[in-house]
Design a protein around this motif. Structure first.
Motif, mmCIF file in Angstrom:
data_model
loop_
_atom_site.group_PDB
_atom_site.id
_atom_site.type_symbol
_atom_site.label_atom_id
_atom_site.label_comp_id
_atom_site.label_asym_id
_atom_site.label_seq_id
_atom_site.Cartn_x
_atom_site.Cartn_y
_atom_site.Cartn_z
ATOM 1 N N GLY A 16 0.780 -1.231 0.000
ATOM 2 C CA GLY A 16 0.000 0.000 0.000
ATOM 3 C C GLY A 16 0.810 1.279 0.000
ATOM 4 N N ALA A 17 2.125 1.182 0.026
ATOM 5 C CA ALA A 17 2.958 2.387 -0.002
ATOM 6 C C ALA A 17 2.735 3.116 -1.319
ATOM 7 C CB ALA A 17 4.429 2.037 0.158
ATOM 8 N N GLY A 18 2.557 4.435 -1.241
ATOM 9 C CA GLY A 18 2.287 5.211 -2.442
ATOM 10 C C GLY A 18 3.180 6.434 -2.557
ATOM 11 N N ARG A 19 3.008 7.103 -3.642
ATOM 12 C CA ARG A 19 3.784 8.308 -3.921
ATOM 13 C C ARG A 19 3.188 9.501 -3.191
ATOM 14 N NH1 ARG A 19 7.465 7.641 -7.916
ATOM 15 N NH2 ARG A 19 7.365 5.666 -8.998
ATOM 16 N N PRO A 20 4.008 10.499 -2.939
ATOM 17 C CA PRO A 20 5.410 10.623 -3.342
ATOM 18 C C PRO A 20 6.313 9.754 -2.483
ATOM 19 C CG PRO A 20 4.789 12.536 -2.054
ATOM 20 C CD PRO A 20 3.546 11.705 -2.235
ATOM 21 N N ILE A 21 7.363 9.237 -3.121
ATOM 22 C CA ILE A 21 8.378 8.448 -2.431
ATOM 23 C C ILE A 21 9.676 9.238 -2.478
ATOM 24 C CG2 ILE A 21 9.740 6.324 -2.486
ATOM 25 C CD1 ILE A 21 7.229 4.957 -3.682
ATOM 26 N N GLN A 22 10.211 9.516 -1.311
ATOM 27 C CA GLN A 22 11.484 10.232 -1.205
ATOM 28 C C GLN A 22 12.492 9.299 -0.550
ATOM 29 O OE1 GLN A 22 9.542 13.453 1.025
ATOM 30 N NE2 GLN A 22 10.700 14.812 -0.328
ATOM 31 N N VAL A 23 13.708 9.289 -1.088
ATOM 32 C CA VAL A 23 14.745 8.395 -0.597
ATOM 33 C C VAL A 23 15.974 9.223 -0.229
ATOM 34 C CG1 VAL A 23 16.233 6.448 -1.210
ATOM 35 C CG2 VAL A 23 13.886 6.533 -2.064
ATOM 36 N N TYR A 24 16.553 8.879 0.919
ATOM 37 C CA TYR A 24 17.760 9.560 1.404
ATOM 38 C C TYR A 24 18.813 8.517 1.745
ATOM 39 C CZ TYR A 24 14.495 13.400 2.039
ATOM 40 O OH TYR A 24 13.550 14.374 1.835
ATOM 41 N N ILE A 25 20.044 8.763 1.336
ATOM 42 C CA ILE A 25 21.172 7.943 1.755
ATOM 43 C C ILE A 25 22.071 8.837 2.584
ATOM 44 C CG2 ILE A 25 23.208 6.621 1.037
ATOM 45 C CD1 ILE A 25 21.671 5.787 -1.462
ATOM 46 N N ASN A 26 22.270 8.441 3.830
ATOM 47 C CA ASN A 26 23.063 9.241 4.783
ATOM 48 C C ASN A 26 22.591 10.690 4.824
ATOM 49 O OD1 ASN A 26 24.533 6.960 5.361
ATOM 50 N ND2 ASN A 26 26.241 7.508 4.054
ATOM 51 N N GLY A 27 21.282 10.881 4.734
ATOM 52 C CA GLY A 27 20.698 12.214 4.841
ATOM 53 C C GLY A 27 20.671 13.018 3.557
ATOM 54 N N THR A 28 21.220 12.487 2.479
ATOM 55 C CA THR A 28 21.245 13.191 1.198
ATOM 56 C C THR A 28 20.136 12.648 0.306
ATOM 57 O OG1 THR A 28 23.636 13.504 1.345
ATOM 58 C CG2 THR A 28 22.638 13.747 -0.834
ATOM 59 N N GLU A 29 19.253 13.550 -0.142
ATOM 60 C CA GLU A 29 18.133 13.113 -0.974
ATOM 61 C C GLU A 29 18.629 12.558 -2.304
ATOM 62 O OE1 GLU A 29 13.678 14.484 -2.341
ATOM 63 O OE2 GLU A 29 15.040 15.997 -1.543
ATOM 64 N N GLN A 30 18.041 11.438 -2.706
ATOM 65 C CA GLN A 30 18.377 10.782 -3.965
ATOM 66 C C GLN A 30 17.334 11.140 -5.008
ATOM 67 O OE1 GLN A 30 21.422 8.699 -3.863
ATOM 68 N NE2 GLN A 30 21.358 10.119 -2.129
ATOM 69 N N ARG A 31 17.738 11.097 -6.276
ATOM 70 C CA ARG A 31 16.841 11.487 -7.361
ATOM 71 C C ARG A 31 16.306 10.258 -8.079
ATOM 72 N NH1 ARG A 31 19.812 15.488 -11.034
ATOM 73 N NH2 ARG A 31 17.833 15.241 -12.113
ATOM 74 N N GLU A 32 14.968 10.205 -8.175
ATOM 75 C CA GLU A 32 14.346 9.108 -8.912
ATOM 76 C C GLU A 32 14.706 9.237 -10.382
ATOM 77 O OE1 GLU A 32 10.115 6.757 -9.459
ATOM 78 O OE2 GLU A 32 10.164 8.581 -8.244
ATOM 79 N N GLY A 33 15.038 8.114 -10.994
ATOM 80 C CA GLY A 33 15.432 8.107 -12.396
ATOM 81 C C GLY A 33 16.942 8.184 -12.569
ATOM 82 N N THR A 34 17.617 8.784 -11.627
ATOM 83 C CA THR A 34 19.082 8.873 -11.660
ATOM 84 C C THR A 34 19.706 7.945 -10.632
ATOM 85 O OG1 THR A 34 18.960 11.190 -12.336
ATOM 86 C CG2 THR A 34 21.061 10.435 -11.452
ATOM 87 N N ASP A 35 19.287 8.094 -9.382
ATOM 88 C CA ASP A 35 19.859 7.317 -8.279
ATOM 89 C C ASP A 35 19.070 6.051 -7.969
ATOM 90 O OD1 ASP A 35 21.871 9.319 -7.753
ATOM 91 O OD2 ASP A 35 20.270 10.524 -6.855
ATOM 92 N N PHE A 36 17.771 6.062 -8.269
ATOM 93 C CA PHE A 36 16.923 4.900 -7.996
ATOM 94 C C PHE A 36 15.701 4.922 -8.897
ATOM 95 C CE2 PHE A 36 14.937 8.167 -5.436
ATOM 96 C CZ PHE A 36 13.586 7.872 -5.479
ATOM 97 N N THR A 37 15.055 3.753 -8.991
ATOM 98 C CA THR A 37 13.760 3.636 -9.656
ATOM 99 C C THR A 37 12.827 2.855 -8.727
ATOM 100 O OG1 THR A 37 14.442 1.615 -10.804
ATOM 101 C CG2 THR A 37 14.685 3.676 -12.017
ATOM 102 N N VAL A 38 11.541 3.052 -8.911
ATOM 103 C CA VAL A 38 10.544 2.308 -8.141
ATOM 104 C C VAL A 38 9.914 1.301 -9.081
ATOM 105 C CG1 VAL A 38 8.429 2.430 -6.789
ATOM 106 C CG2 VAL A 38 10.117 4.278 -6.623
ATOM 107 N N ARG A 39 9.993 0.025 -8.707
ATOM 108 C CA ARG A 39 9.400 -1.059 -9.496
ATOM 109 C C ARG A 39 8.501 -1.863 -8.581
ATOM 110 N NH1 ARG A 39 14.655 -3.296 -12.707
ATOM 111 N NH2 ARG A 39 15.023 -1.415 -13.940
ATOM 112 N N GLY A 40 7.216 -1.688 -8.740
ATOM 113 C CA GLY A 40 6.270 -2.396 -7.873
ATOM 114 C C GLY A 40 6.452 -1.963 -6.431
ATOM 115 N N ARG A 41 6.780 -2.922 -5.574
ATOM 116 C CA ARG A 41 6.972 -2.637 -4.152
ATOM 117 C C ARG A 41 8.445 -2.532 -3.781
ATOM 118 N NH1 ARG A 41 4.890 -7.006 -0.927
ATOM 119 N NH2 ARG A 41 5.765 -5.780 0.749
ATOM 120 N N GLU A 42 9.299 -2.290 -4.749
ATOM 121 C CA GLU A 42 10.727 -2.205 -4.453
ATOM 122 C C GLU A 42 11.334 -0.923 -4.992
ATOM 123 O OE1 GLU A 42 12.409 -6.684 -4.102
ATOM 124 O OE2 GLU A 42 12.577 -5.728 -6.043
ATOM 125 N N ILE A 43 12.323 -0.437 -4.260
ATOM 126 C CA ILE A 43 13.176 0.654 -4.724
ATOM 127 C C ILE A 43 14.460 -0.014 -5.197
ATOM 128 C CG2 ILE A 43 14.488 2.684 -4.036
ATOM 129 C CD1 ILE A 43 12.304 3.092 -1.851
#
Length: 96
Positions: A16-43
């Protein structure tokens, strides 16, 4: 010296997790499409993530205050919507 190892490229999202999805590595925001993609229930990250591997003896030494831990240890935090509220997974489990 502590050893750092690649632990994987994926983090699972709860049902049930939905958008917006924000991801941080060590406190630094990551960019969808560059640093990660969302596929189904996985980042899926574009590169492997690294965690520090600490032996029992090293844990004991840190507990006694003899020395700290200086290996590379990436933590992943994920913000997402669930049930109309923003939820956070801190130090999400990374899987291969």
């Amino acid at each position: 010296m502590a050893e750092s190892v690649e632990v994987g490229r994926r983090v699972r999202l709860p049902n049930g997790a939905g958008r917006p999805i924000q991801v941080y590595i060590n406190g630094t925001e990551q960019r969808e499409g560059t640093d990660f993609t969302v596929r189904g229930r996985e980042i899926l990250f574009s590169r492997p993530l690294v965690k520090e591997k600490v032996s029992g003896a090293r844990w004991a030494a840190m507990l006694l205050g003899l020395f700290g831990s200086y290996g590379r240890n990436e933590t992943v935090d994920v913000h997402f919507r669930l049930g109309g509220k923003t939820r956070v997974i801190s130090d999400a489990k990374v899987v291969s």
